[in-house]
Design a protein around this motif. Structure first.
Motif, PDB file in Angstrom:
ATOM      1  N   VAL A   7       0.866  -1.298  -0.099  1.00 17.26           N
ATOM      2  CA  VAL A   7       0.029   0.171   0.057  1.00 17.26           C
ATOM      3  C   VAL A   7       0.768   1.117  -0.099  1.00 17.26           C
ATOM      4  CG1 VAL A   7      -1.845   1.204   1.041  1.00 17.26           C
ATOM      5  CG2 VAL A   7      -1.754  -1.041   1.340  1.00 17.26           C
ATOM      6  N   PHE A   8       0.591   2.196  -0.877  1.00 12.66           N
ATOM      7  CA  PHE A   8       1.309   3.309  -1.014  1.00 12.66           C
ATOM      8  C   PHE A   8       0.392   4.472  -0.419  1.00 12.66           C
ATOM      9  CE2 PHE A   8       2.974   0.523  -4.255  1.00 12.66           C
ATOM     10  CZ  PHE A   8       4.558   0.532  -3.863  1.00 12.66           C
ATOM     11  N   VAL A   9       0.956   5.197   0.444  1.00 15.56           N
ATOM     12  CA  VAL A   9       0.079   6.288   1.139  1.00 15.56           C
ATOM     13  C   VAL A   9       0.570   7.752   1.050  1.00 15.56           C
ATOM     14  CG1 VAL A   9      -1.294   6.998   3.548  1.00 15.56           C
ATOM     15  CG2 VAL A   9      -0.426   4.666   2.886  1.00 15.56           C
ATOM     16  N   GLY A  10       0.029   8.515   0.322  1.00 11.29           N
ATOM     17  CA  GLY A  10       0.436  10.000   0.022  1.00 11.29           C
ATOM     18  C   GLY A  10       0.121  10.932   1.200  1.00 11.29           C
ATOM     19  N   GLY A  11       0.783  11.740   1.302  1.00 14.76           N
ATOM     20  CA  GLY A  11       0.678  12.683   2.291  1.00 14.76           C
ATOM     21  C   GLY A  11       0.570  14.273   1.650  1.00 14.76           C
ATOM     22  N   GLY A  12      -0.082  15.129   2.489  1.00 10.98           N
ATOM     23  CA  GLY A  12      -0.307  16.384   2.232  1.00 10.98           C
ATOM     24  C   GLY A  12       0.655  17.465   2.889  1.00 10.98           C
ATOM     25  N   CYS A  13       0.032  18.732   2.860  1.00 10.59           N
ATOM     26  CA  CYS A  13       0.625  19.846   3.708  1.00 10.59           C
ATOM     27  C   CYS A  13      -0.079  20.412   4.846  1.00 10.59           C
ATOM     28  CB  CYS A  13       1.126  20.800   2.440  1.00 10.59           C
ATOM     29  SG  CYS A  13       1.849  22.328   3.042  1.00 10.59           S
ATOM     30  N   MET A  14       0.385  20.485   5.919  1.00 13.79           N
ATOM     31  CA  MET A  14      -0.147  20.948   7.117  1.00 13.79           C
ATOM     32  C   MET A  14      -0.500  22.432   7.059  1.00 13.79           C
ATOM     33  SD  MET A  14      -1.017  18.859   9.610  1.00 13.79           S
ATOM     34  CE  MET A  14      -0.480  19.597  11.175  1.00 13.79           C
ATOM     35  N   TYR A  15      -0.178  23.258   6.156  1.00 14.64           N
ATOM     36  CA  TYR A  15      -0.648  24.794   6.320  1.00 14.64           C
ATOM     37  C   TYR A  15      -1.250  25.148   5.223  1.00 14.64           C
ATOM     38  CZ  TYR A  15       3.587  25.753   3.655  1.00 14.64           C
ATOM     39  OH  TYR A  15       4.621  25.815   2.543  1.00 14.64           O
ATOM     40  N   GLU A  16      -1.392  24.674   4.044  1.00 17.67           N
ATOM     41  CA  GLU A  16      -2.056  25.041   2.956  1.00 17.67           C
ATOM     42  C   GLU A  16      -3.536  25.029   3.087  1.00 17.67           C
ATOM     43  OE1 GLU A  16       0.092  23.356  -0.437  1.00 17.67           O
ATOM     44  OE2 GLU A  16       1.542  24.871  -0.372  1.00 17.67           O
ATOM     45  N   GLU A  17      -4.345  25.139   1.710  1.00 20.77           N
ATOM     46  CA  GLU A  17      -5.927  25.352   1.873  1.00 20.77           C
ATOM     47  C   GLU A  17      -6.346  24.092   2.693  1.00 20.77           C
ATOM     48  OE1 GLU A  17      -9.552  25.897  -1.318  1.00 20.77           O
ATOM     49  OE2 GLU A  17      -7.325  25.602  -1.936  1.00 20.77           O
ATOM     50  N   HIS A  18      -5.700  22.744   2.479  1.00 22.47           N
ATOM     51  CA  HIS A  18      -6.334  21.651   3.067  1.00 22.47           C
ATOM     52  C   HIS A  18      -5.373  21.075   4.175  1.00 22.47           C
ATOM     53  CE1 HIS A  18      -9.521  21.904   0.206  1.00 22.47           C
ATOM     54  NE2 HIS A  18      -8.750  22.072  -0.809  1.00 22.47           N
ATOM     55  N   PRO A  19      -5.256  21.576   5.218  1.00 25.22           N
ATOM     56  CA  PRO A  19      -4.229  21.182   6.097  1.00 25.22           C
ATOM     57  C   PRO A  19      -4.928  19.689   6.648  1.00 25.22           C
ATOM     58  CG  PRO A  19      -5.557  23.013   7.340  1.00 25.22           C
ATOM     59  CD  PRO A  19      -5.939  22.515   5.903  1.00 25.22           C
ATOM     60  N   GLN A  20      -4.032  18.627   6.316  1.00 24.06           N
ATOM     61  CA  GLN A  20      -4.758  17.033   6.808  1.00 24.06           C
ATOM     62  C   GLN A  20      -3.483  16.528   7.471  1.00 24.06           C
ATOM     63  OE1 GLN A  20      -6.057  16.259   2.983  1.00 24.06           O
ATOM     64  NE2 GLN A  20      -7.958  17.256   3.209  1.00 24.06           N
ATOM     65  N   SER A  21      -3.795  15.553   8.306  1.00 25.11           N
ATOM     66  CA  SER A  21      -2.755  14.397   8.798  1.00 25.11           C
ATOM     67  C   SER A  21      -3.386  13.043   8.692  1.00 25.11           C
ATOM     68  CB  SER A  21      -2.242  14.938  10.132  1.00 25.11           C
ATOM     69  OG  SER A  21      -3.118  14.684  10.993  1.00 25.11           O
ATOM     70  N   ARG A  22      -2.445  12.113   8.609  1.00 28.56           N
ATOM     71  CA  ARG A  22      -2.929  10.873   8.610  1.00 28.56           C
ATOM     72  C   ARG A  22      -2.832  10.306  10.081  1.00 28.56           C
ATOM     73  NH1 ARG A  22      -5.160   8.330   4.120  1.00 28.56           N
ATOM     74  NH2 ARG A  22      -3.502   9.544   2.698  1.00 28.56           N
ATOM     75  N   TRP A  23      -3.781   9.294  10.490  1.00 24.06           N
ATOM     76  CA  TRP A  23      -3.873   8.603  11.654  1.00 24.06           C
ATOM     77  C   TRP A  23      -3.954   7.333  11.499  1.00 24.06           C
ATOM     78  CZ3 TRP A  23      -3.322  10.447  16.836  1.00 24.06           C
ATOM     79  CH2 TRP A  23      -4.035   9.570  17.739  1.00 24.06           C
ATOM     80  N   VAL A  24      -3.103   6.496  11.924  1.00 21.62           N
ATOM     81  CA  VAL A  24      -3.099   5.055  11.554  1.00 21.62           C
ATOM     82  C   VAL A  24      -3.339   4.086  12.858  1.00 21.62           C
ATOM     83  CG1 VAL A  24      -1.872   3.214  10.688  1.00 21.62           C
ATOM     84  CG2 VAL A  24      -1.466   5.296  10.029  1.00 21.62           C
ATOM     85  N   ASP A  25      -4.245   3.450  13.018  1.00 24.43           N
ATOM     86  CA  ASP A  25      -4.650   2.381  14.188  1.00 24.43           C
ATOM     87  C   ASP A  25      -4.217   0.871  13.626  1.00 24.43           C
ATOM     88  OD1 ASP A  25      -6.114   4.238  15.643  1.00 24.43           O
ATOM     89  OD2 ASP A  25      -7.787   4.015  14.621  1.00 24.43           O
ATOM     90  N   VAL A  26      -3.364   0.671  14.351  1.00 28.01           N
ATOM     91  CA  VAL A  26      -2.574  -0.948  14.194  1.00 28.01           C
ATOM     92  C   VAL A  26      -3.001  -1.807  14.959  1.00 28.01           C
ATOM     93  CG1 VAL A  26      -0.317  -1.979  14.186  1.00 28.01           C
ATOM     94  CG2 VAL A  26      -0.507   0.393  13.542  1.00 28.01           C
ATOM     95  N   TYR A  27      -3.771  -2.735  14.012  1.00 28.56           N
ATOM     96  CA  TYR A  27      -4.230  -4.085  14.846  1.00 28.56           C
ATOM     97  C   TYR A  27      -3.266  -5.152  14.705  1.00 28.56           C
ATOM     98  CZ  TYR A  27      -8.667  -1.447  15.178  1.00 28.56           C
ATOM     99  OH  TYR A  27      -9.499  -0.346  15.541  1.00 28.56           O
TER     100      TYR A  27
END
Length: 268
Positions: free
Chosen positions: A222-242
């Motif tokens: 699985v390839f997971v892309g990231g974004g930018c934390m201060y531009e128009e859409h500030p987002q982050s990834r959260w991962v729950d590991v089971y």
């Protein structure tokens, strides 16, 4: 532990670009207060650790002082990788070679190396860094043979385990905006193709994360892309590991709400 509760959770951010002006007071650029508030907010959610996957700063000492000040209150570990912007000190300091940029990164973040491994609950986490600034190659990621050999060794050692890999630059033609982004793409892809259950997290592109092509399944990985934390859409990834899966969630920092439509599950 209850079957419906994760073993642990972690947060992934990238492209924070902490910067200060070269004035006597080292005045922060205008998005720094927002970043500092959101880092504190992430810490309040109590992940096991936070990953800052490249472009933490613009490479100057004053930028690092700002960034590390923002992360200092975090009680959990923070793992950093180098992006292309960590090499931008060269634009202000002609003597700032790639080696000096790496030494500065290590001194300020206190990471054990520019690539390294951590284990959590038996799950391996591999952190990679670009090793040279390539403005003539679309600022693409560049990995030396020693790092690629290390990656091959660690992937082989963990062949039977789901493995989380972090690199600022996405492999070419994987997630959104990944055209010509990594000069080592073919080599890394060949290493991943020999196994399954690897999740590779990237940043660099500044593409918003709430789009389908920011999570790509290919060849059992699985390839997971990231974004930018201060531009128009500030987002982050959260991962729950089971034990049998990882659940990937998106957090919108502008409104501090979960984007449930983009929750995804990667089963091992």
């Amino acid at each position: 532990m209850s079957a419906d509760r994760p073993l642990f959770s972690f947060s992934v951010v990238s492209d924070l670009h902490f910067m200060a002006y070269a004035d006597p007071g080292e005045t922060p650029v205008d998005w720094v207060p927002f970043l500092t508030e959101e880092i504190a907010y992430l810490a309040s959610l109590e992940p096991r650790f936070v990953v800052c996957n490249g472009d933490l700063t613009n490479g100057k000492l004053r930028d690092y002082r700002l960034a590390m000040g923002a992360f200092r209150p975090c009680e959990m570990p923070v793992y950093f990788t180098m992006g292309n912007h960590e090499y931008y000190g060269r634009y202000e300091e002609p003597e700032c070679t790639s080696e000096r940029a790496q030494a500065r990164f290590l001194a300020m973040t206190r990471m054990p190396g520019i690539y390294y491994e951590r284990i959590h609950e038996g799950f391996p986490f591999l952190f990679l860094s670009t090793e040279h600034y390539t403005p003539d190659s679309n600022e693409a990621g560049w990995l030396r043979e020693a790092q690629l050999t290390w990656l091959e060794d660690r992937l082989r050692a963990h062949a039977g385990a789901p493995t989380f890999v972090f690199m600022h630059h996405p492999l070419n033609d994987t997630v959104a905006g990944s055209e010509g982004t990594c000069l080592a793409s073919e080599r890394v892809r060949s290493l991943l193709d020999r196994r399954k259950n690897a999740l590779l997290f990237s940043g660099h592109t500044h593409c918003r994360m709430d789009r389908d092509d920011q999570l790509v399944r290919r060849g059992g990985n699985v390839f997971v892309g990231g974004g930018c934390m201060y531009e128009e859409h500030p987002q982050s990834r959260w991962v729950d590991v089971y034990e049998d899966r990882a659940v990937l969630r998106l957090l919108c920092h502008r409104e501090r709400r979960w984007l449930d439509a983009f929750e995804a599950t990667a089963r091992y």
